[in-house]
Design a protein around this motif. Structure first.
Motif, mmCIF file in Angstrom:
data_model
loop_
_atom_site.group_PDB
_atom_site.id
_atom_site.type_symbol
_atom_site.label_atom_id
_atom_site.label_comp_id
_atom_site.label_asym_id
_atom_site.label_seq_id
_atom_site.Cartn_x
_atom_site.Cartn_y
_atom_site.Cartn_z
ATOM 1 N N PRO A 70 0.832 -1.209 0.000
ATOM 2 C CA PRO A 70 0.000 0.000 0.000
ATOM 3 C C PRO A 70 0.872 1.267 0.000
ATOM 4 O O PRO A 70 1.912 1.324 0.647
ATOM 5 C CB PRO A 70 -0.779 -0.132 1.323
ATOM 6 N N GLY A 71 0.438 2.236 -0.762
ATOM 7 C CA GLY A 71 1.187 3.488 -0.845
ATOM 8 C C GLY A 71 2.360 3.457 -1.793
ATOM 9 O O GLY A 71 3.184 4.375 -1.802
ATOM 10 N N TRP A 72 2.444 2.414 -2.635
ATOM 11 C CA TRP A 72 3.604 2.281 -3.518
ATOM 12 C C TRP A 72 3.729 3.429 -4.504
ATOM 13 O O TRP A 72 4.833 3.759 -4.951
ATOM 14 C CB TRP A 72 3.552 0.947 -4.269
ATOM 15 N N ARG A 73 2.608 4.066 -4.831
ATOM 16 C CA ARG A 73 2.666 5.176 -5.785
ATOM 17 C C ARG A 73 3.420 6.381 -5.224
ATOM 18 O O ARG A 73 3.816 7.276 -5.982
ATOM 19 C CB ARG A 73 1.245 5.586 -6.200
ATOM 20 N N GLU A 74 3.618 6.408 -3.919
ATOM 21 C CA GLU A 74 4.377 7.496 -3.299
ATOM 22 C C GLU A 74 5.878 7.222 -3.314
ATOM 23 O O GLU A 74 6.666 8.080 -2.895
ATOM 24 C CB GLU A 74 3.909 7.703 -1.849
ATOM 25 N N SER A 75 6.264 6.041 -3.766
ATOM 26 C CA SER A 75 7.681 5.677 -3.792
ATOM 27 C C SER A 75 8.249 5.895 -5.192
ATOM 28 O O SER A 75 7.855 5.212 -6.138
ATOM 29 C CB SER A 75 7.855 4.199 -3.406
ATOM 30 N N PRO A 76 9.185 6.826 -5.373
ATOM 31 C CA PRO A 76 9.784 7.027 -6.698
ATOM 32 C C PRO A 76 10.455 5.768 -7.250
ATOM 33 O O PRO A 76 10.431 5.525 -8.461
ATOM 34 C CB PRO A 76 10.817 8.137 -6.455
ATOM 35 N N ALA A 77 11.015 4.944 -6.359
ATOM 36 C CA ALA A 77 11.698 3.731 -6.824
ATOM 37 C C ALA A 77 10.700 2.719 -7.357
ATOM 38 O O ALA A 77 10.865 2.189 -8.467
ATOM 39 C CB ALA A 77 12.513 3.122 -5.681
ATOM 40 N N VAL A 78 9.657 2.424 -6.579
ATOM 41 C CA VAL A 78 8.666 1.447 -7.022
ATOM 42 C C VAL A 78 7.937 1.963 -8.253
ATOM 43 O O VAL A 78 7.675 1.212 -9.200
ATOM 44 C CB VAL A 78 7.671 1.133 -5.885
ATOM 45 N N LEU A 79 7.617 3.252 -8.280
ATOM 46 C CA LEU A 79 6.937 3.828 -9.436
ATOM 47 C C LEU A 79 7.799 3.723 -10.690
ATOM 48 O O LEU A 79 7.307 3.376 -11.769
ATOM 49 C CB LEU A 79 6.580 5.289 -9.159
ATOM 50 N N SER A 80 9.097 3.985 -10.548
ATOM 51 C CA SER A 80 9.986 3.934 -11.709
ATOM 52 C C SER A 80 10.070 2.530 -12.283
ATOM 53 O O SER A 80 10.075 2.343 -13.503
ATOM 54 C CB SER A 80 11.393 4.416 -11.317
ATOM 55 N N ILE A 81 10.132 1.526 -11.421
ATOM 56 C CA ILE A 81 10.211 0.151 -11.897
ATOM 57 C C ILE A 81 8.865 -0.306 -12.459
ATOM 58 O O ILE A 81 8.784 -0.951 -13.515
ATOM 59 C CB ILE A 81 10.666 -0.784 -10.765
ATOM 60 N N SER A 82 7.772 0.047 -11.764
ATOM 61 C CA SER A 82 6.457 -0.480 -12.131
ATOM 62 C C SER A 82 5.945 0.073 -13.455
ATOM 63 O O SER A 82 5.128 -0.566 -14.112
ATOM 64 C CB SER A 82 5.440 -0.182 -11.026
ATOM 65 N N ARG A 83 6.394 1.244 -13.857
ATOM 66 C CA ARG A 83 5.930 1.845 -15.105
ATOM 67 C C ARG A 83 6.808 1.473 -16.292
ATOM 68 O O ARG A 83 6.604 1.946 -17.401
ATOM 69 C CB ARG A 83 5.864 3.373 -14.962
ATOM 70 N N SER A 84 7.789 0.618 -16.076
ATOM 71 C CA SER A 84 8.691 0.202 -17.152
ATOM 72 C C SER A 84 8.274 -1.151 -17.717
ATOM 73 O O SER A 84 7.431 -1.848 -17.154
ATOM 74 C CB SER A 84 10.126 0.098 -16.622
ATOM 75 N N MET A 85 8.906 -1.542 -18.807
ATOM 76 C CA MET A 85 8.626 -2.852 -19.403
ATOM 77 C C MET A 85 9.021 -3.985 -18.472
ATOM 78 O O MET A 85 8.539 -5.114 -18.624
ATOM 79 C CB MET A 85 9.346 -2.963 -20.747
ATOM 80 N N LEU A 86 9.892 -3.708 -17.487
ATOM 81 C CA LEU A 86 10.329 -4.746 -16.556
ATOM 82 C C LEU A 86 9.176 -5.284 -15.725
ATOM 83 O O LEU A 86 9.142 -6.471 -15.394
ATOM 84 C CB LEU A 86 11.416 -4.178 -15.638
ATOM 85 N N ARG A 87 8.216 -4.435 -15.375
ATOM 86 C CA ARG A 87 7.153 -4.831 -14.458
ATOM 87 C C ARG A 87 5.762 -4.582 -15.028
ATOM 88 O O ARG A 87 4.849 -4.207 -14.292
ATOM 89 C CB ARG A 87 7.331 -4.091 -13.127
ATOM 90 N N THR A 88 5.609 -4.754 -16.320
ATOM 91 C CA THR A 88 4.287 -4.654 -16.933
ATOM 92 C C THR A 88 4.024 -5.907 -17.749
ATOM 93 O O THR A 88 4.948 -6.584 -18.198
ATOM 94 C CB THR A 88 4.167 -3.414 -17.839
ATOM 95 N N ASN A 89 2.750 -6.216 -17.944
ATOM 96 C CA ASN A 89 2.318 -7.382 -18.706
ATOM 97 C C ASN A 89 1.777 -6.945 -20.063
ATOM 98 O O ASN A 89 1.469 -5.769 -20.272
ATOM 99 C CB ASN A 89 1.241 -8.137 -17.925
#
Length: 421
Positions: A70-89
């Motif tokens: 919870p609250g991951w959108r407030e983390s620049p690190a998690v946001l940076s990884i999650s919006r990349s091809m590394l962590r998308t389907n």
């Protein structure tokens, strides 16, 4: 020690520094170990390979992140990884990957060989100059980091003067890839992500003012051209392309050099016969993988290794353990570049197979024969220091001496055909 105890040990500092004994303890429970109602660990090669290719398994998406972090959108690190091809389907992953794939075609990678040779030669010159009087040289700082960062930064269009900035930022950010992370470690990762996002925000603005023949410009134009890349995706993929573009190769070079120095007969053969470098590099990837694990979530029920996995099962796929599965590689603890059919899972498999795998292999195939030929006196100068990481396995420092090595600079020789030792 039961499976839960083995997993606890694996996450400890001692377990992270040398995970291989713990992998074998987990393997004793089967190729897939059920560690909870919806949590399993995969150590078997065929199971790991099949799961990574199975469309029923994907990476963690936003809904699952909301549940587990919870609250991951407030983390620049998690946001940076999650919006990349590394962590998308798919379909988002497929769309993003296509935009960058043109820079990593086999033809373009092969065309970079001369550039890699020239950069490696220059770095070896620097090692010789610093170690001329027998002084120890840090291989990680003087070669393993600057070679791949120079190559990926050239592709992205990052000025040479800025390249030393990225090692600390990337080291900080990649803490978010660990299977467990403390609030303090997340704060460090956020700091690295913030620095990287700031840097690439400025580079994107510069490429809008003055487009160049580089990957950053291509991605900026994809973003500005319509729906193909959002603003968050643009920054996230630039960050991931940079970090993934050198972190894995840096660790491959450090891990591989230590293995080769521990096997002087094999190292001497490679020095004289660089045409065998491809097999050596694949075995080095298998033997001590720079990437030890990845994760997947099941979207539909599945069964692997005798374990039923309902939808929503979280899997830790232990790539380093799979690479040492004795069902796939007899005597897996033995370094043997002459093994038949070496196909390590170090770069993954399936849709998320590492985009830069070919480039990483090229850099290692050039670097190791060149280092061993030009630096025949290359030796460890004390104990290397491992990073206390599990996902990305590598050295923080690797002191070596180069005394007695020639200063000649002739590039990688073609090499005569040689028999296996």
């Amino acid at each position: 020690m039961d499976a839960a105890d083995a997993l606890t040990l694996l996450m400890s500092p001692a377990g992270r520094l040398d995970p291989y004994p713990t992998y074998e303890r987990l393997r004793a429970y089967g190729p897939v170990v059920q560690a909870g109602p919806v949590f399993s660990v995969v150590t078997g090669y065929p199971e790991a390979d099949a799961i990574l290719r199975d469309a029923r398994f994907g990476v963690m998406d936003d809904d699952l992140r909301d549940q587990f972090l919870p609250g991951w959108r407030e983390s620049p690190a998690v946001l940076s990884i999650s919006r990349s091809m590394l962590r998308t389907n798919p379909p988002d992953h497929s769309r993003m990957r296509r935009l960058a794939a043109g820079a990593f075609t086999p033809r373009r990678i092969a065309a970079m060989r001369d550039v890699v040779v020239a950069q490696a030669d220059e770095l070896i010159d620097g090692m010789l100059a610093r170690g001329r009087d027998g002084a120890a040289v840090d291989f990680m700082a003087e070669f393993a980091y600057p070679l791949p960062v120079g190559v990926i930064c050239a592709l992205l269009g990052v000025p040479a003067a800025d390249r030393p900035l990225f090692r600390r930022w990337a080291t900080d950010l990649t803490g978010v890839l660990e299977p467990e992370i403390t609030p303090e470690e997340l704060a460090v990762a956020d700091r690295g992500a913030t620095e990287l996002r700031g840097y690439f925000t400025e580079l994107v603005a510069a490429r809008r003012r003055a487009p160049a023949d580089d990957l950053t410009t291509a991605l900026v134009q994809a973003h500005d051209g319509g729906e193909r890349l959002s603003g968050d995706e643009l920054l996230a993929n630039l960050i991931v392309l940079l970090v993934a573009g050198f972190e894995t190769t840096t660790n491959l070079l450090g891990n591989g050099l230590v293995v080769l120095l521990a096997h002087p007969r094999e190292a001497a053969h490679l020095a004289g016969h660089p045409e065998f470098a491809a097999g050596y590099v694949d075995e080095l990837l298998r033997y001590d993988s720079p990437v030890q694990l990845t994760s997947r979530m099941s979207t539909e029920p599945a069964r692997y290794g005798g374990v039923d996995m309902p939808a929503g099962t979280w899997l830790i796929v232990m790539l380093g353990a799979a690479n040492r599965d004795p069902r796939r590689y007899p005597e897996p603890q033995r370094f043997d570049p002459w093994r038949p059919q070496i196909h390590p899972l170090s770069f993954g498999a399936g849709p998320h197979y590492c985009l830069g795998a070919g480039l990483a292999r090229l850099e290692a195939q050039v670097a190791f024969p060149l280092l061993l030929r030009r630096l025949p006196g290359l030796a460890l100068a004390g104990a290397p220091e491992r990073r206390v990481r599990l996902t990305l396995r590598g050295y923080a420092t690797l002191p070596v001496t180069v005394a007695g090595s020639p200063v000649t600079r002739r590039g990688t020789p073609a090499g005569a055909a040689g028999a296996t030792p």
